[in-house]
Every structure is written in structure tokens, then in C-alpha cells.
Design a protein around this motif. Structure first.
Motif, PDB file in Angstrom:
ATOM      1  N   GLY A  67     -38.022  -6.275 -13.500  1.00  0.00           N
ATOM      2  CA  GLY A  67     -38.015  -6.118 -12.039  1.00  0.00           C
ATOM      3  C   GLY A  67     -38.810  -7.187 -11.325  1.00  0.00           C
ATOM      4  N   GLY A  68     -38.992  -8.343 -11.975  1.00  0.00           N
ATOM      5  CA  GLY A  68     -39.590  -9.463 -11.256  1.00  0.00           C
ATOM      6  C   GLY A  68     -41.078  -9.665 -11.426  1.00  0.00           C
ATOM      7  N   THR A  69     -41.727  -8.897 -12.305  1.00  0.00           N
ATOM      8  CA  THR A  69     -43.149  -9.156 -12.577  1.00  0.00           C
ATOM      9  C   THR A  69     -43.404  -9.120 -14.080  1.00  0.00           C
ATOM     10  OG1 THR A  69     -43.916  -6.853 -12.609  1.00  0.00           O
ATOM     11  CG2 THR A  69     -43.822  -7.929 -10.466  1.00  0.00           C
ATOM     12  N   LEU A  70     -44.314  -9.942 -14.524  1.00  0.00           N
ATOM     13  CA  LEU A  70     -44.781  -9.924 -15.922  1.00  0.00           C
ATOM     14  C   LEU A  70     -46.296  -9.953 -15.888  1.00  0.00           C
ATOM     15  CD1 LEU A  70     -42.301 -12.380 -17.655  1.00  0.00           C
ATOM     16  CD2 LEU A  70     -42.625  -9.960 -18.222  1.00  0.00           C
ATOM     17  N   GLY A  71     -46.925  -8.956 -16.484  1.00  0.00           N
ATOM     18  CA  GLY A  71     -48.383  -8.880 -16.437  1.00  0.00           C
ATOM     19  C   GLY A  71     -48.899  -8.699 -15.026  1.00  0.00           C
ATOM     20  N   GLY A  72     -48.066  -8.147 -14.152  1.00  0.00           N
ATOM     21  CA  GLY A  72     -48.493  -7.888 -12.776  1.00  0.00           C
ATOM     22  C   GLY A  72     -48.355  -9.077 -11.859  1.00  0.00           C
ATOM     23  N   ILE A  73     -47.737 -10.153 -12.367  1.00  0.00           N
ATOM     24  CA  ILE A  73     -47.606 -11.399 -11.600  1.00  0.00           C
ATOM     25  C   ILE A  73     -46.115 -11.697 -11.425  1.00  0.00           C
ATOM     26  CG2 ILE A  73     -48.082 -13.883 -11.686  1.00  0.00           C
ATOM     27  CD1 ILE A  73     -50.575 -13.156 -13.391  1.00  0.00           C
ATOM     28  N   SER A  74     -45.719 -12.103 -10.223  1.00  0.00           N
ATOM     29  CA  SER A  74     -44.300 -12.353  -9.957  1.00  0.00           C
ATOM     30  C   SER A  74     -43.780 -13.432 -10.891  1.00  0.00           C
ATOM     31  CB  SER A  74     -44.078 -12.755  -8.504  1.00  0.00           C
ATOM     32  OG  SER A  74     -44.687 -13.993  -8.245  1.00  0.00           O
ATOM     33  N   ASP A  75     -42.561 -13.206 -11.449  1.00  0.00           N
ATOM     34  CA  ASP A  75     -42.010 -14.156 -12.422  1.00  0.00           C
ATOM     35  C   ASP A  75     -40.873 -14.995 -11.851  1.00  0.00           C
ATOM     36  OD1 ASP A  75     -39.800 -12.477 -12.397  1.00  0.00           O
ATOM     37  OD2 ASP A  75     -40.213 -11.580 -14.351  1.00  0.00           O
ATOM     38  N   GLY A  76     -40.664 -14.935 -10.527  1.00  0.00           N
ATOM     39  CA  GLY A  76     -39.654 -15.764  -9.893  1.00  0.00           C
ATOM     40  C   GLY A  76     -38.288 -15.107  -9.808  1.00  0.00           C
ATOM     41  N   ASP A  77     -38.121 -14.015 -10.529  1.00  0.00           N
ATOM     42  CA  ASP A  77     -36.856 -13.284 -10.521  1.00  0.00           C
ATOM     43  C   ASP A  77     -36.854 -12.293  -9.336  1.00  0.00           C
ATOM     44  OD1 ASP A  77     -34.383 -12.520 -11.558  1.00  0.00           O
ATOM     45  OD2 ASP A  77     -35.156 -12.414 -13.612  1.00  0.00           O
ATOM     46  N   THR A  78     -35.719 -11.664  -9.081  1.00  0.00           N
ATOM     47  CA  THR A  78     -35.646 -10.678  -8.008  1.00  0.00           C
ATOM     48  C   THR A  78     -36.647  -9.545  -8.253  1.00  0.00           C
ATOM     49  OG1 THR A  78     -33.314 -11.117  -7.655  1.00  0.00           O
ATOM     50  CG2 THR A  78     -34.146  -9.000  -6.851  1.00  0.00           C
ATOM     51  N   LEU A  79     -37.458  -9.283  -7.250  1.00  0.00           N
ATOM     52  CA  LEU A  79     -38.402  -8.172  -7.309  1.00  0.00           C
ATOM     53  C   LEU A  79     -37.630  -6.927  -6.900  1.00  0.00           C
ATOM     54  CD1 LEU A  79     -41.551  -7.860  -7.684  1.00  0.00           C
ATOM     55  CD2 LEU A  79     -41.685  -7.922  -5.215  1.00  0.00           C
ATOM     56  N   LEU A  80     -37.684  -5.890  -7.735  1.00  0.00           N
ATOM     57  CA  LEU A  80     -36.879  -4.705  -7.464  1.00  0.00           C
ATOM     58  C   LEU A  80     -37.746  -3.466  -7.595  1.00  0.00           C
ATOM     59  CD1 LEU A  80     -33.340  -3.992  -8.829  1.00  0.00           C
ATOM     60  CD2 LEU A  80     -35.094  -2.222  -8.762  1.00  0.00           C
ATOM     61  N   MET A  81     -37.821  -2.699  -6.523  1.00  0.00           N
ATOM     62  CA  MET A  81     -38.654  -1.475  -6.545  1.00  0.00           C
ATOM     63  C   MET A  81     -37.932  -0.323  -5.851  1.00  0.00           C
ATOM     64  SD  MET A  81     -41.294  -2.836  -3.667  1.00  0.00           S
ATOM     65  CE  MET A  81     -40.609  -4.497  -3.677  1.00  0.00           C
ATOM     66  N   ARG A  82     -38.343   0.877  -6.184  1.00  0.00           N
ATOM     67  CA  ARG A  82     -37.725   2.073  -5.585  1.00  0.00           C
ATOM     68  C   ARG A  82     -38.778   3.095  -5.165  1.00  0.00           C
ATOM     69  NH1 ARG A  82     -35.030   1.765 -10.339  1.00  0.00           N
ATOM     70  NH2 ARG A  82     -33.185   0.439 -10.192  1.00  0.00           N
ATOM     71  N   ALA A  83     -38.481   3.788  -4.082  1.00  0.00           N
ATOM     72  CA  ALA A  83     -39.336   4.884  -3.610  1.00  0.00           C
ATOM     73  C   ALA A  83     -38.514   6.164  -3.569  1.00  0.00           C
ATOM     74  CB  ALA A  83     -39.884   4.562  -2.232  1.00  0.00           C
ATOM     75  N   TYR A  84     -39.049   7.238  -4.134  1.00  0.00           N
ATOM     76  CA  TYR A  84     -38.368   8.541  -4.140  1.00  0.00           C
ATOM     77  C   TYR A  84     -38.957   9.403  -3.035  1.00  0.00           C
ATOM     78  CZ  TYR A  84     -36.214   7.305  -8.577  1.00  0.00           C
ATOM     79  OH  TYR A  84     -35.469   6.688  -9.552  1.00  0.00           O
ATOM     80  N   ILE A  85     -38.054   9.850  -2.156  1.00  0.00           N
ATOM     81  CA  ILE A  85     -38.479  10.534  -0.926  1.00  0.00           C
ATOM     82  C   ILE A  85     -38.163  12.023  -1.029  1.00  0.00           C
ATOM     83  CG2 ILE A  85     -38.199  10.565   1.588  1.00  0.00           C
ATOM     84  CD1 ILE A  85     -38.806   7.783   0.979  1.00  0.00           C
ATOM     85  N   LYS A  86     -39.117  12.847  -0.645  1.00  0.00           N
ATOM     86  CA  LYS A  86     -38.880  14.293  -0.700  1.00  0.00           C
ATOM     87  C   LYS A  86     -38.050  14.738   0.509  1.00  0.00           C
ATOM     88  CE  LYS A  86     -43.008  16.165   1.624  1.00  0.00           C
ATOM     89  NZ  LYS A  86     -44.236  16.972   1.474  1.00  0.00           N
ATOM     90  N   PRO A  87     -37.403  15.892   0.409  1.00  0.00           N
ATOM     91  CA  PRO A  87     -36.649  16.406   1.568  1.00  0.00           C
ATOM     92  C   PRO A  87     -37.600  16.704   2.726  1.00  0.00           C
ATOM     93  CG  PRO A  87     -36.749  18.030  -0.217  1.00  0.00           C
ATOM     94  CD  PRO A  87     -37.291  16.754  -0.758  1.00  0.00           C
ATOM     95  N   THR A  88     -37.126  16.489   3.948  1.00  0.00           N
ATOM     96  CA  THR A  88     -37.918  16.788   5.146  1.00  0.00           C
ATOM     97  C   THR A  88     -38.504  18.192   5.037  1.00  0.00           C
ATOM     98  OG1 THR A  88     -36.144  15.616   6.306  1.00  0.00           O
ATOM     99  CG2 THR A  88     -37.803  16.718   7.667  1.00  0.00           C
ATOM    100  N   PRO A  89     -39.807  18.344   5.190  1.00  0.00           N
ATOM    101  CA  PRO A  89     -40.381  19.695   5.055  1.00  0.00           C
ATOM    102  C   PRO A  89     -40.055  20.622   6.233  1.00  0.00           C
ATOM    103  CG  PRO A  89     -42.102  18.048   5.441  1.00  0.00           C
ATOM    104  CD  PRO A  89     -40.825  17.304   5.265  1.00  0.00           C
ATOM    105  N   SER A  90     -39.778  20.035   7.399  1.00  0.00           N
ATOM    106  CA  SER A  90     -39.429  20.887   8.551  1.00  0.00           C
ATOM    107  C   SER A  90     -37.985  21.345   8.425  1.00  0.00           C
ATOM    108  CB  SER A  90     -39.604  20.118   9.863  1.00  0.00           C
ATOM    109  OG  SER A  90     -40.963  19.942  10.154  1.00  0.00           O
TER     110      SER A  90
END
Lengths: 368, 368, 368, 368
Positions: free
Chosen positions: A279-302
Motif C-alpha cells: 500500500g505504498g509504505t515500507l518500514g513506515g516510509i513512502s516507497d513511491g508507489d500508490t498510497l492506499l488506505m481505508r477507513a471503516y465507518i459505523k452506521p449513523t447512531p441517530s
């Protein structure tokens, strides 16, 4: 420490409650010389504005940003940029019920216990409106990153059980659908799913994905300030995010080393990875490749079904949440994820300029 | 900024490479008066020591800790605690191959590009030995937290595709098995899986779970310094962690609000949540319930099969990694996850003491 | 927070008590590629070593520094540099008197009250030996600054009432006299004054001046992070410093604007100031002129005459301080002032690299 | 980093230029429960307002503060307090001369070189108006400190060569005179001196003294975060301050140890110092005695006589500064010194709550 400041060099401080007079952000440490006007920021803010589709709250919030400082003759001056959005449309309706009740899934209970009391009108400081400051600052960060060829593609990966298919991926769809999904088929299915949720007075969660291209190699520092560690904090600090992934994420736990390692090869005199499980990091350092991350969102509590809860006085009660709430916050949170990623990357990029002594010496010897 | 300092009040700074003279940590801001001796820390360090089972590297590292400062007559004095572990058993074997090759899945390439060169003996600063300082400091943090009734249960949740079953959960198994799994059946299956991996010169990943009980309500701050955001950074900053979850984690994206909300009720005059989907935080602030988080670990990148890669000079080569490497790092990383969680929680706990003006005023008026 | 970390990018963490096993410092954020060996640091440390003249304590402290990490094949690697000096010569004599007594002018009383107890052997953490870590780190900072043509001239300006005369100033004298005064006449008078002090079992204070040449314009930031504000903190953080000046310092309060303003003129195509009342900063930002600052040092509090004081139990007693103490610490503190100035300037210099957007964009576009 | 954030727990971020739309400050980390209204802050701001006496600029600045967030039902909520003052009276007169000229004694030159250009209307970010944010935040800090019995007496000690006499000291005079001198005789002489300066189109400097009573023992940390070191930074960060003293200050350099040490004695079961040469700190930690510090202020650089200078294009020119400028800024800066001292002390006080383990354990065990 109330925790409203983020970043080391490009440092932002947000403020404001959902039902106060205004909401804003101060950006300190923005390099001088960036052309900047209200419109540059407004475009970003408009991406999180409610009331634009059938699947977001019908509240009308114009959310017009003003630049109060730090820009002179159309350019940033290096001094703090103060941005402000007035809270024009917060209805002062009856809050008597939620003033004393703890809404399930909300921060009412923990705020009350931490601070002794709370602003009970809407979510106060933990309202979704808190993200306005993040998004306004993120707009500035993306403008700077763009100058170095760094671009973001951020979208809804899934809503409830409906996920995009990689083979249908088409980024041009993102801004054409209310779901912000880059897959027309999945997008339509997600809309059906949301309609069903709304009919049942229920709400949905989902997944947001952010891909960043054009990053230089070397962003992030070993040990505690790894680029992915800071992105994890950045994304999980957004209300409702319950999980974070980089690259293949949770999947790596089931892979073997021979499957998960990305082999290097030469492509036209440049070192490349054959795959991008990392996902674009090696050892916590950007490796020049596409950085790819995801966030998981909970359903609206209201939600609009009755729920069991208690009052601050310790009485058990049934609560019926009123008002205007999003059945899903994922599409509106896409730009928030992009903003937080941009802020984190820009700060890493500025910090990385001092990693080599030669660069530092050249920088100053070149100057005069 | 090389990023080796962590924490705001209870602040640690780690240092050392795998093949340097020693590795260590300085703990600054530890409250005065904690009884502390080498043994208290050694017990923790021994949990990450290699060579203890068939599934970890046969390297012998005695890893004996020395306290160099900050303790007087058996108690912490409030001044920095300097802890040092000598690197006694690093073999000075032939590094000529990896000196010029970029090992897939390692930080060799990114370090070289960021700093211009690197310590190529072992992993240098990005070696697993870097975690010694974290674990030593984490030992001190857990001792303090224990005084307030805060306890940790940290274990291997899965290795490769083999996961524990909640119905078999028995914490007493954790320290009786080489896998650190609290489920005897899954543990045996995981051992079989690891043996297969080793036979194939391959490696495995897995999942670590950490549960924390006894937390006061109120830890963590709104917006950027949410408790879960800081835990995300803490865990993802550990090498090889590619995903982080709090509570129901990735699962929440597919749930509905009515399923995911935790209703409140009264239990013996105390407010309780009927479920704990949230994993112990609401709005980023601890809610008094069990804090539950997970880290997803990638398979060890050092495998004993040939891999394609390139040299720093840009030649394509085949690399055959030699030496002694763990087929899975998950069991040894369990205590690292616990240490990082403890450091993060302790810092939040110290920062939280100033949230209410009454508490501050009482603190000082009580003092004399 | 025990306050042992200093700096934002070039960040140092010191540790150790006067009578513990060792004293040390961790330097984090040093750019990679600086040639560095123990000797480079030892030369600096030797400048603060006691026992070298008739006017410093006859204690012998060899103070030999070891580099434990962060240097590989003779160059810094960008990772933390851990430096350690063993406490070899601390006599374990009888501390029973000062264990319970509060020495006037020392930190015994405030440490006891702040932490509940203290390491009463010597000054513990507030001993002058604490500065070893600062000086070792400062040695590294000056080596880096030298690469950019930044040089330090630091010396004793006065001892007691004896001050150097500007017209006699000769920097070559500094290291030829035990007083470190760049004025042979004043130096001899100061020696007489010190002999008199010693005969009377008394001690002396003095003033240290530090001049820095070769600074680029632009170091320091408006508002709170002014270069002079950070230098003030740096110097006043040295034990015994009771006043700080930049440029004309206290004198400016009596001057008129017409006398104090430095007019600009052109000298060979370069902008210059005709005078340097400002001491090298304007608006908290370096102006390219010589940076000039002074630290005022109090007389050594350990004197050999009887003094009235109290015990921790609240009894009034007469204390007769024994042991080996400097009659004046000024000459030994000269290198400490230089070290703190260098650390502060280097950090400002690294932070300043991001002030202009063009510089940032060029830096990254030039990179590949 | 533009350096506009100050403090660790009680953290303020200021923003705004003299001729922008507004000026403001965000206070983050203010404990919840402090009664606060606009008037509490306005009283403080009015102490720095210009146009009140013959010796300050005749500019009219109403400087009315608005609270935009962080206060609910009259009390602070623990979330950021955003304060804003509109820039109503900045004349948009002709800046063509100073747009290209570098005014002697101002930051024009260094800003231009650091950032590439600058807001040339008035002083921009380095204008005296920058202190509005400091003073507004300082008002909040003093309100909190007052609850613990901590009180400030801040005044003009001297203007030009005219200094107050200790034997005439009468604090009740401070707010009765335009000079803010607690000595009626010296005050009248200072007024004469200022009239003379104004007649000669010149300006004056002076000294501000701040005395703080009621401090608990233990504030400040050893080594870099000494209370006096932080006060030094706080005061020198105010524009025009060129020297800082604590206690006897510069004078100590000429004293002997026997003269400068403060002996301890018992007074009614309490430990006291017989003298206060130290100025209220020992080893950088508050000793319970009156904290006494001084700031030396340079004469206003804007004078109405012609001065030689250069343009940004490198031409030598004569500049005649126009407009409305203070002949002395000392009286208006008194409240700025008080504000910076209060902010620094409050932050130290909040940080000090974690120095003893017993206090931390009791705090949490007491809570429920």
C-alpha cells in the motif's frame, strides 16, 4: 489538553460547536506564496455539505468560508490563515429531551463525565460539523501537494454489505452519484439499500478508500512517526471510524510471506514493485508507489426508532430521536478522509526536507 | 525528525540499531514514587525474547536490562529513567549480499532513499529489536496503571487462517502455549500451520488482540486526540502492522445503527452499556467498558525461498535470505502491542487530570 | 513532564544524575551523512571538565563519551545518536548531612516538595553534571552549523565586578587563560578576585557572551517562536543563569529610538546594518548580522562558610558544606552556553526550510 | 512552523495581521467549568487599548472581543475557546513608501527575506496588534489562577533613565497614572521625559516588572522546562523585549555566594527564605516565594525624524515615517507581560499535577 491541534510544521487548530456562533480553523506554518482564495476552499467544503442528495440530512447549511488572515494580495504570507464558517442554520428547537438523556452511540455520556457537563445542543464539539475545520485546512494542503504532482482519489468503497467491484472501477463516476462510488452498478444497489434503511428508520455504515499518487519516496520516519501510523491516527480521529487499513490491510494476516512480499524490478531505469500489497509504505516510509488506505465507518447512531437509554440522573428511559440526520454519513465523510490524509502527508513532506545533511547544506548554500 | 519520541507527559525516547552496541529507552515524565527494579522490566522483556519456542528465531538474545538513572533507593524520582540493553549476540556474519540488495517487504529501499545510505547489518533501526525500548517502557507504564486497577489481557487472536473461537476463550492458556492463543484447539491447529509454513520455507501473519479493563471514564480528548486515534497510531507504528480495529472494527461497516448502537441501562446505581460494539470508547473518550483493539500483522518478510529483487545500483538479482528469522512474529509481538497500548493509555490518563476546573482547584488547595 | 527533551526537529533528550551510573543524551533528528566520531564530541566535553585550573573543583572526572547508536561507518545515519558518559569519580562519601538539610541556593527544597523525595547525593538531577548531555549534543550541532559557515565565539565577559574591555578584545586569548576571558588584563584581575573569594570561603558569579557569525537571514518565526525568545529559554534553562540579553540588552531601556535603531545601507550590492544594537535579530528573525547574546550567572551556591538553613523535618540548623566545589562556574559554563545556542540555532535553521512554497516545490522537484 | 501556538496543556494559537479583517486567538485545553463572559476578557484588553493617554498613539481601536465557541450557559466547556476582535479602525492610507522601504528597527527586512514578500500595511503579523490574542488568552489564565490565590502585580519599573524607587512603591498608583508606575514622583518625571522625546520626534524604552504571589511550590521542571526558562521565552517573545531577568537578575553576576544565597528559616511551622534574591525559583522550580521577573523594552522604532535606509530593490533612501505611533510602548505592554507570565504559570501548574505517583493514584481512586 482538548486535542484540537494537529500537525508539527503544517499545524492546524480547529474550534467550534455545532450550535455555537461559528466554526473555524487556524492553519499555522503554511509556506508563503500559495495563491489562495475563498473559492479554493469552498469547493472542498461543498463536498461535505448536507442537503444535496436524498441520502443526507435535509438540513440546509450554506457553510460559506471567510479568510480572516494570512493571505495578502491573493497569496499566503507564511503567517496563520484563519478560516471561519458561520453557523447560520442550526435550529434552536427543543433540546430538553437530549439535554438530560444519553443518546446510544453518541459522546453525550463520556463528555458529561469528562467535563462535568456539556453543550447538549446537537453534538456540540463532537458533532459532524467539527469536520468543517479539517476539510477547510485539507483544501489548502491538497493545493500545495498538487504543485508537486501529488493527487488524491477518494471514494466510497462500500455501503452496508454493498461493495464496489474492482473490475467496474471508474473514477469518473465518483462525483456523478450520490453515493460517491466509482462503480455504477454497486452505486445503484447501495441506493436501494439506503432506501430500505430509511424506510425502517435505520442507518448504514460503509468503507471509504483513499488512493494517493505522485508521492516522493522517503515520507514518514522510522519508529513512532511512521507515515502509516500517522495516517491511522488521522483517519481514526474522524468520528465514527472504527478501523483503519493500509495496503492489503486485514487481509495480510492470512497471507504467507511469499504471497505478501512485493518483489522489486527495474522499469526503464527506475526501481518498481511488481505488486503493491504494502500500500505504498515500507518500514513506515513512502516507497513511491500508490498510497492506499481505508477507513471503516459505523452506521449513523441517530436513528428514528425508539431506543433504551438512561438520563444523567440515572433513570432508565426510552428515547425517540427527532430532527434531521443522515441515514449514512459515508458519502459526506469522503472529503474528510481526503483532507486528513492530505494534512498528514503534507506535514510528513515538510518534515522530510531535513533527512540528509547534504540537502540541508545545499539548501542554505544555494540561498545567497 | 527521526520520530523516536512518543507521548506528551509520559514521554519515551528509544534508540539503537540491531547491530550497534546497545539498544535503549529514556522515559521522561514518570511520576515519582513508583517502586521499580530491573526485574520488573525484565519480566516484560522476556516475553519478547526469541529462541524460546520452535516457532521463533533460534537466535539467543539474553537482553538483560540495566537501569542507569531515575531510580533512587528503589523508587522512581520523577527524573528520566534511562534503560539499556546490550546487543551481545548479533553475529557479525557476512552482510555483503544484503548490503547492496533491497530485500522485498523490508525497509532497505526506503531507508536508502530517505537517508542516502543505511546500516545494512540486520534491519538496523527498523529491526524488530527496535521494540525493546517500547517494551521496557511499557513495563513501567503497566506497573503504574495496575495501581489504579487497570489490567491488560493481550493474546494471539489468529495465525494465518486459524482463529480462536470465542466460546473456547480461556485466558489461562495464553502463557502456556508457544502461540499465545487463549484457545487450546486453535493453538494446536496454528502450530500445525506454522510447521507447514516452515517446511515450505515460508512465513505467516496473524492478529493480536488487546483487552483493557478497569479504565476510568474520560480518557482521550475530542477531535484529534481521541483515545482510539492515539491507539491506532500506537499499534500501526509497530513494524508489520497493516490494520487496526477498535471494538467491532471493520464489521461495523456492514451493520445497521439499530444493531451497532450500545444501549445504556442502570446496573446497581451505575450506568452500563448492554453491549460493547464500541469497544470502550464513545466520541474518542473511554466509556468505562472494556477497551478492545486489534492489530493485523503481516507475514515475516524474511523467507527462505529465492526472491526477485534489485540492487541499489539498479541490477535485477535473485536474493536468498540467510540467517535466523521468525516464521511468524505474532507471538513475540503480543507484548509489544500491550506495551504500546499501556503507554498510550497512561499518557491519556495523566493528561485527563486537568479536564475539570474543580479538580485542578481542589488538587492545589488540598496540597498544603 | 520532567522536561528533559529539547528541540522540534533536532531534538535532544538528556538523562542522568550526578551520582548515578552514567549520564547521557539521545539526539533524534540529526540529518544523515555527518562524519562523526567520539573525538569530535570529546573535544567539546573537555571544555567543561573540572580539575583543569586552580579555579575549578579539584574533582577528577574523565568524562569519556561513548557513541552507542546512530553512527555507521563513521557517519550519522539519521537515526537516534545515543551518547553515554559513565560517572566514574563520584565519591560515595557521607551524605547524611545534606540528605536532610536544604542547602541555600540549591534545588534541594523544591525537588523535595515537587516529587516527595530526592536523590540527595550531590545535586542529583540538578547537578552541574546534567549539562554533559547538552554539551555532547551541542558538539554535534556546531559541527553541522560549521558546514554552513556558522561559527561561535563564546567567552567569559565578566567575573564578579571585573569585566573585559571591548578595546582589549582578543579572541585568541580565550583558550589561553583559566578564566576564558578574551582580555589579558581583565583575566589577570579576575584571577586575583577569585583567589580572594576562595580565601574568604566565598564564590563568584559572572557573565558569558556568545557571538555567532555566518547566520543566514530568516531563522526564527514571528510571535512565540522568535529566535531570541528561544535563545532566552535555552540560556535561562542552564542552572544558575538569572538574566538573558540579546544585542544591547538591558541598555536599550534607557536609549532613544534615534539611538537604538540600526540604519540600513548598501555595501557592495548587499544590504547591511550600520550598527548592530539589535544583536542580529529583527522581529525575532535573524537579520544576517552577528548574533550576540549574554547570560548572567549567579555565584556558586556551595560555599565553605557556615549558613543557616532548615531540615526537611522543619528544624533550623547550621550547615557547613563539605566537598569539592567550583569557586566560580562561569568558565566551565562557557561551553554550555555555546552548546545551547548551537542547538537552538540549528533547530531554527532546519525549521526555516519550509518558509517559502517555492523552496519546498523546488526541493522535491529537484530530487528525482 | 510559523510559531503561533504556545503552551502544552493550556495551549493558545493566535492569528491575524494589523490590517486584516480581524485578529484572534483559540484557547485549547482550558479546564471546563470556568465562568466566563466577554466582559472578563474586555477588561484585560482595555488595558492595552491605544488612545487613552497623551503618550500612546491617538489611533482609536475599540477592540471589542467576541466569544465564538467553548462557552455554554456562561461556563467553559473544555472545548476550544475562540476569541475574535475585528480590525475596525485601520486606515487604508497610502503605504506606497513603506511597501518598498525597510524601516530601521522593524521586521520588514527579515520578513521579506524569510517569506519572499510581506503584508506591508502597518506591521502586518509583527505589529503590536499581534498581542491582542495573547492578552485575551491571558485574561482567561489569570481568572483561573485567581481561583487558587495566585495574583499579579505588573507595572512600569522605568521609562528611559527614570526608574521607580523601591521606597516610594505604592501599587495603588499603577492604574492612576498614564505611565503605570507605582511611584508618583517617578511617574511625573517620566511624563516630562516623554514629552521631551515627543517634542524631539523621538521615542523611549523602559522596563516592566511582574510580581506573582500565591504560587504553590513545585511549578516548573528540571533541565529544559525550568519555570524561569519558560518565563524568559514568554517575555522575550513579546516584540521589543531585549532582556529578561528573574530575581536579582543581572546583578547576581557581581555578587558573592554569601550575599546571593537565600537562607531558610522556620516561620510559624512553615519553611521560608529570609531573602528573595532567587526571585521565587530554585533549580527552575517555584519555591513558594514571590516570583519576580523583568522585561527590558526597546524604544519604539517608528520615530518621526528622517532615517537612512534601503529599499527592497537595494536603493539607499531617506525615510520619513508617517502615521500614529506610540512614543513609548511600555505602559501598553504591561498587560502583555502579565498575560504571558500568566499563560506560562498556568501551563506549568497544570503540568505539575502528575509529578507524584500518589497524587495521580489518589486523583483517580477519589473519582468514583
Amino acid at each position: 489538553m482538548a486535542g484540537s491541534t494537529y500537525g508539527t510544521i503544517f499545524k492546524i487548530t480547529t474550534w467550534g460547536e455545532s450550535h455555537g456562533k461559528a466554526i473555524g480553523v487556524v492553519i499555522d506554518g503554511c509556506p508563503a506564496g500559495l495563491p489562495l482564495c475563498e473559492n479554493d476552499i469552498q469547493r472542498f467544503l461543498d463536498r461535505r455539505k448536507p442537503g444535496q442528495t436524498a441520502y443526507s440530512t435535509p438540513r440546509k447549511e450554506s457553510d460559506e468560508v471567510q479568510i480572516l488572515s494570512g493571505v495578502f494580495e491573493g497569496k499566503t504570507t507564511g503567517t496563520p490563515i484563519s478560516l471561519l464558517v458561520e453557523n447560520t442554520s442550526q435550529r434552536s428547537h427543543d433540546y430538553s429531551q437530549i439535554a438530560s438523556c444519553y443518546r446510544p452511540g453518541h459522546a453525550d455520556y463520556t463528555f458529561d463525565r469528562k467535563y462535568g457537563f456539556r453543550d447538549y445542543r446537537g453534538g456540540g464539539r463532537s458533532s459532524g460539523r467539527e469536520t468543517i475545520g479539517r476539510v477547510a485546512a485539507g483544501a489548502v494542503a491538497t493545493l500545495i501537494l498538487k504543485k508537486m504532482g501529488i493527487e488524491f482519489t477518494t471514494f466510497t468503497r462500500s455501503i452496508g454489505p454493498i461493495s464496489i467491484q474492482e473490475e467496474n472501477f471508474d473514477a469518473s463516476f465518483i462525483f456523478q452519484t450520490p453515493t460517491l462510488m466509482p462503480d455504477a452498478v454497486a452505486g445503484r444497489q447501495a441506493e436501494e439499500y439506503l432506501k430500505e434503511c430509511m424506510k425502517n428508520h435505520d442507518s448504514a455504515g460503509g468503507v471509504i478508500e483513499c488512493r494517493v499518487t505522485g508521492l516522493p519516496i522517503g515520507l514518514g520516519d522510522p519508529v513512532f512517526e511512521k507515515l502509516d501510523a500517522n495516517l491511522a491516527k488521522a483517519l481514526v480521529s474522524i468520528g465514527s471510524v472504527k478501523a483503519f487499513e493500509i495496503g492489503d490491510g486485514t487481509l495480510v494476516s492470512t497471507l504467507k510471506g511469499s504471497e505478501n512480499n512485493d518483489e522489486f524490478y527495474m522499469d526503464n531505469e527506475r526501481i518498481q514493485k511488481r505488486t503493491n500489497h504494502s500500500g505504498g509504505t515500507l518500514g513506515g516510509i513512502s516507497d513511491g508507489d500508490t498510497l492506499l488506505m481505508r477507513a471503516y465507518i459505523k452506521p449513523t447512531p441517530s436513528i428514528f426508532s425508539p431506543q433504551q437509554t438512561v438520563t444523567s440522573a440515572g433513570e432508565e428511559v426510552t428515547i425517540n430521536i427527532q430532527g434531521r440526520h443522515d441515514p449514512v454519513i459515508v458519502p459526506r465523510a469522503v472529503v474528510v478522509v481526503e483532507a486528513m490524509a492530505a494534512l498528514t502527508i503534507l506535514d510528513s513532506l515538510l518534515l522530510n526536507m531535513t533527512s540528509k545533511l547534504d540537502s540541508v547544506v545545499n539548501f542554505y548554500n544555494r540561498k545567497e
